[in-house]
Design a protein around this motif. Sequence first.
Motif, mmCIF file in Angstrom:
data_model
loop_
_atom_site.group_PDB
_atom_site.id
_atom_site.type_symbol
_atom_site.label_atom_id
_atom_site.label_comp_id
_atom_site.label_asym_id
_atom_site.label_seq_id
_atom_site.Cartn_x
_atom_site.Cartn_y
_atom_site.Cartn_z
ATOM 1 N N ASN A 78 0.822 -1.215 0.000
ATOM 2 C CA ASN A 78 0.000 0.000 0.000
ATOM 3 C C ASN A 78 0.862 1.275 0.000
ATOM 4 N N GLY A 79 1.902 1.241 -0.851
ATOM 5 C CA GLY A 79 2.709 2.434 -1.055
ATOM 6 C C GLY A 79 3.815 2.645 -0.039
ATOM 7 N N VAL B 59 -11.452 -8.712 2.020
ATOM 8 C CA VAL B 59 -10.206 -8.073 1.590
ATOM 9 C C VAL B 59 -9.878 -8.526 0.169
ATOM 10 N N ALA B 60 -9.492 -7.598 -0.684
ATOM 11 C CA ALA B 60 -9.000 -7.952 -2.017
ATOM 12 C C ALA B 60 -7.523 -7.564 -2.089
ATOM 13 N N GLU C 68 -4.112 -7.013 -4.619
ATOM 14 C CA GLU C 68 -3.479 -6.902 -5.923
ATOM 15 C C GLU C 68 -1.988 -7.128 -5.713
ATOM 16 N N ILE D 137 -5.020 -8.716 -9.662
ATOM 17 C CA ILE D 137 -5.848 -9.057 -8.508
ATOM 18 C C ILE D 137 -5.785 -10.572 -8.302
ATOM 19 N N ASP E 8 -6.987 -14.167 -6.837
ATOM 20 C CA ASP E 8 -8.161 -14.911 -6.407
ATOM 21 C C ASP E 8 -8.058 -15.214 -4.912
ATOM 22 N N ARG E 9 -9.133 -14.960 -4.221
ATOM 23 C CA ARG E 9 -9.117 -15.170 -2.766
ATOM 24 C C ARG E 9 -8.719 -16.595 -2.378
ATOM 25 N N GLU F 257 -1.014 -4.339 -3.032
ATOM 26 C CA GLU F 257 -2.053 -3.438 -2.545
ATOM 27 C C GLU F 257 -3.096 -4.316 -1.868
ATOM 28 N N MET F 258 -3.399 -3.999 -0.636
ATOM 29 C CA MET F 258 -4.411 -4.763 0.089
ATOM 30 C C MET F 258 -5.584 -3.835 0.377
ATOM 31 N N VAL F 259 -6.736 -4.148 -0.167
ATOM 32 C CA VAL F 259 -7.903 -3.279 -0.033
ATOM 33 C C VAL F 259 -8.947 -3.942 0.825
ATOM 34 N N ARG F 260 -9.427 -3.206 1.782
ATOM 35 C CA ARG F 260 -10.462 -3.719 2.652
ATOM 36 C C ARG F 260 -11.801 -3.170 2.174
ATOM 37 N N PHE F 261 -12.738 -4.068 1.907
ATOM 38 C CA PHE F 261 -14.083 -3.628 1.542
ATOM 39 C C PHE F 261 -14.850 -3.406 2.835
ATOM 40 N N TYR G 133 -20.361 0.134 -5.826
ATOM 41 C CA TYR G 133 -20.175 -0.239 -4.420
ATOM 42 C C TYR G 133 -19.486 0.918 -3.678
ATOM 43 N N THR H 94 -14.036 2.659 0.916
ATOM 44 C CA THR H 94 -13.664 1.981 -0.318
ATOM 45 C C THR H 94 -14.826 2.109 -1.290
ATOM 46 N N LEU I 203 -13.999 -10.472 -6.677
ATOM 47 C CA LEU I 203 -13.072 -9.725 -5.825
ATOM 48 C C LEU I 203 -12.939 -10.325 -4.433
ATOM 49 N N LEU I 204 -14.051 -10.775 -3.873
ATOM 50 C CA LEU I 204 -14.045 -11.156 -2.453
ATOM 51 C C LEU I 204 -14.390 -12.608 -2.202
ATOM 52 N N GLN J 280 -9.522 3.472 -2.433
ATOM 53 C CA GLN J 280 -9.513 3.305 -0.976
ATOM 54 C C GLN J 280 -8.891 4.551 -0.396
ATOM 55 N N ARG K 123 -5.412 5.281 -2.091
ATOM 56 C CA ARG K 123 -4.901 4.201 -2.931
ATOM 57 C C ARG K 123 -5.881 3.983 -4.081
#
Lengths: 66, 343
Positions: free
Chosen positions: A6-7, A32-33, A35, A40, A42-43, A58-62, B151, B160, B175-176, B225, B234
């Motif tokens: 994440n940078g 969480v997704a 990249e 991206i 697959d979980r 990059e870890m993105v939390r939905f 979303y 997000t 994605l999830l 995000q 991000r």
Amino acid sequence: MRIRLNGKDVSLPDGMTLRDLVRHYDLDGEPVAIERNGQIVDRQAFEAEVIQEGDVIEMVRFVGGG
Amino acid sequence: MTDFDFKDRYSRQIRFRHIGEAGQARISQARVAVVGLGALGTASAAQLARAGVGYLRLIDRDVVEPSNLQRQLLYTEEDARNATPKAIAARNALAAANSGITVEAVVDDLDASNAEHLLADVDVVIDGSDNFEVRYLVNEVAVKHNIPWAYAGAVEAHGTSAFLRPGRTPCLVCLLGHGARVGHDTCDTVGVISPIVQWMASYQVAEVLKYLSGREDALSNAILQADVWHTDVRLIRMGGPKPDCSCCGRREFASLGAGRRALSVTFCGRQTIQVRPQEDVALSLPALAERLRPLGTVRANEALLQFETEGVALTVFSNGRALVHGTDDPARARSLYAQYIGM
């Protein structure tokens, strides 16, 4: 090993998988997704994907709230 | 109908060269459904109504409460005093802001029995909901009927958002996965501040305006995000859908199928409703206790947790099952589950 997460440059134990990474940040079970190097992941593959030196992740939390 | 001149009213948007007259004409023909009218939904709906989207359907199951006023910009103190259904209060506010469009209010719980009826006839769905049960359902209707949806979610100071187009971008399941969805932070447990919600709503609406005005070439195709407290942004490129995705690849619609819902309710005597996830989950009761402790009285042991706050009492078991005390309304019970346990 050092990766970019994440940078930010971070140091992680060698041999960590993406699943370990999610656990490491206390996000197990969270939506969480991830990249990894522009793709991206697959979980279902989190367990098998071993992080390599120099990876850009990059870890993105939905998040749920609205 | 409005007595204002169309071209004058929308002149600043028409003058914006990426939309122009042709884009504005398309926006005025568009139909959009907004699911959930909390902070996100009201912010997005307000922008869309003022932008001149021709038809808006506003769907929400709850009523306005005093704690909504800090960030849900369409509501007034009178709405909270009268416990006005959010869909009605929002419709009234938007009708006053733009009488040249049609705004329909639906006071209902979106579920498998009505989701297609309420969402399949629009051009875009905006997610303003506070839970993943509804989002997975929206995702399935979107994929099944080829409708893009936006979303967004926000808690604390981070959020997000992503604009998902069936066949073009990944869907929510790409994605999830179907992942665990129960027991995470919610606005009711960890709080939320208005700026992050407004930001996520603005990103949603910007993507939707690009799409509706015929400028798909300008879409970001990225997940945004952001955290406004730690000032971090991000952007993650999405790429295409996963070919073997159970939802958009194999077209298996688990949430829609057979009226299945992620949270089922049963009545357990007077003023008590049992809410349980479709499949058992491993809920961490100590973690939940920690989140709820600042909000009321919590008693927990290995097997169960009891939580009480003003007018609400919940008994939660580690497999995700909960007893909601003090209500006979299944929608309210599901709401409280989403608010305090998270799903």
